[in-house]
Design a protein around this motif. Sequence first.
Motif, short mmCIF file in Angstrom:
data_model
loop_
_atom_site.label_atom_id
_atom_site.label_comp_id
_atom_site.label_asym_id
_atom_site.label_seq_id
_atom_site.Cartn_x
_atom_site.Cartn_y
_atom_site.Cartn_z
N LEU A 112 38.07 44.99 35.85
CA LEU A 112 37.38 44.07 36.75
C LEU A 112 37.88 44.18 38.18
CD1 LEU A 112 37.17 40.84 34.53
CD2 LEU A 112 35.34 42.44 35.09
N PHE A 113 39.18 44.34 38.34
CA PHE A 113 39.75 44.32 39.68
C PHE A 113 39.18 45.39 40.61
CE2 PHE A 113 43.04 44.95 42.92
CZ PHE A 113 43.19 43.64 43.36
N PRO A 114 38.92 46.61 40.13
CA PRO A 114 38.35 47.61 41.05
C PRO A 114 37.05 47.15 41.72
CG PRO A 114 39.16 48.69 39.08
CD PRO A 114 39.24 47.21 38.82
N GLY A 115 36.19 46.45 40.97
CA GLY A 115 34.97 45.92 41.57
C GLY A 115 35.26 44.82 42.57
N TRP A 116 36.23 43.97 42.26
CA TRP A 116 36.61 42.90 43.21
C TRP A 116 37.20 43.52 44.48
CZ3 TRP A 116 39.83 39.59 39.23
CH2 TRP A 116 38.95 39.12 38.24
N LEU A 117 37.93 44.62 44.33
CA LEU A 117 38.58 45.26 45.47
C LEU A 117 37.54 45.76 46.47
CD1 LEU A 117 41.29 46.06 46.68
CD2 LEU A 117 41.15 48.21 45.40
N THR A 118 36.40 46.22 45.97
CA THR A 118 35.33 46.65 46.86
C THR A 118 34.86 45.49 47.74
OG1 THR A 118 34.58 48.31 45.27
CG2 THR A 118 33.02 47.64 46.97
N GLY A 119 34.71 44.32 47.13
CA GLY A 119 34.32 43.14 47.88
C GLY A 119 35.38 42.72 48.88
N MET A 120 36.66 42.86 48.50
CA MET A 120 37.75 42.50 49.40
C MET A 120 37.79 43.44 50.60
SD MET A 120 39.54 39.80 48.78
CE MET A 120 41.08 40.12 49.66
N ILE A 297 35.38 36.00 45.42
CA ILE A 297 34.72 37.24 45.00
C ILE A 297 34.73 37.38 43.49
CG2 ILE A 297 34.96 39.76 45.04
CD1 ILE A 297 35.89 39.47 47.96
N ALA A 298 35.86 37.08 42.87
CA ALA A 298 35.97 37.20 41.40
C ALA A 298 34.96 36.28 40.71
CB ALA A 298 37.39 36.88 40.96
N ARG A 299 34.84 35.07 41.18
CA ARG A 299 33.89 34.12 40.57
C ARG A 299 32.45 34.58 40.79
NH1 ARG A 299 34.51 27.90 41.21
NH2 ARG A 299 32.97 28.15 39.57
N ARG A 300 32.17 35.10 41.99
CA ARG A 300 30.80 35.49 42.31
C ARG A 300 30.35 36.68 41.46
NH1 ARG A 300 31.21 36.98 47.76
NH2 ARG A 300 31.30 34.74 48.22
N ARG A 301 31.29 37.59 41.17
CA ARG A 301 30.92 38.79 40.43
C ARG A 301 30.95 38.57 38.93
NH1 ARG A 301 31.31 43.87 43.18
NH2 ARG A 301 31.51 43.56 45.43
#
Length: 301
Positions: A112-120, A297-301
């Motif tokens: 999951l974190f790699p996708g969140w990192l894109t948003g960050m 970001i984590a909640r949104r995704r």
Amino acid sequence: MPLSPRVPDLTALDLLLSVVELGSLGRAAQAHGISQPSASSRIRYLEQLVGVPVLERTTLGSRPTAAGALIAEWARGVVDAAARLDAGIDTLRAQRDSRLRVAASQTVAEYLFPGWLTGMRAAAPDTTIALESGNSTEVGTAVLDGRAAIGFIESPRAARGLQSHPVARDHLVAVVHPHHPWARRGTVTLRDLATTPLIQRESGSGTRTWFERAVTAAVPGVRPAVALELSSTTAIKSAVASGVAPAVLSSLAVAGELATGTLASPRITDADLTRTLRAVWPAAQQLTGPARTLYTIARRR
């Protein structure tokens, strides 16, 4: 020591200094981005507090009274000090926002974190992010010890001293070698899983905790047997693919292997092992800066 109620607020003092400098209440109001009636109201408020007139209105503009000039002289040091305070706070915020330390359980960190990192990267491009991965117990310890500003866990409950908030859901699935009898049968029960030695994560893992609680609730008196204990999800998948024993893992972790046929997943017929993944941070604190951004970001995704 509490300030006297006669001390004006900084906005009124700053406005007075602008009137003295610009020679006009109207020009001072424009410089502060407010209307002239609002500026007049602030000056009247200041005069009520100090108990003396601070400005003289003339056809050529406004000028300070003798008392107003004295107050302006004193106010300059106060306003300058406030500007230094503001600059210092900005520096502290910049230091806070320059680096974000995160702790995450292995499933979250890997899938999951790699996708969140894109948003960050889009939301906070100047923030350097350091990720510490471990099991859910280790994540909680990292947050409580101050090594991480925010953590993400898989276990049903957060450790004492942490507040937790849901950010995502996934579900646990049984995985076996493609030629395992359960794969040919296509289904399995929770009792089958509870009474068969499985490859398990180490104690403290959120995946193991969720599974053991489900077994305790559905099959009283039975404790899941452990054929092999490994601290890595990747190692568990390799062992299952080699035919060592079945395992119960996150659906996120085995999606690729199921798609290629490296692993098979018999359907669990008598249990729904859906679980909630949670963000955690110290109970006495509020999320701020990049940590708050990551949580959003984590909640949104």
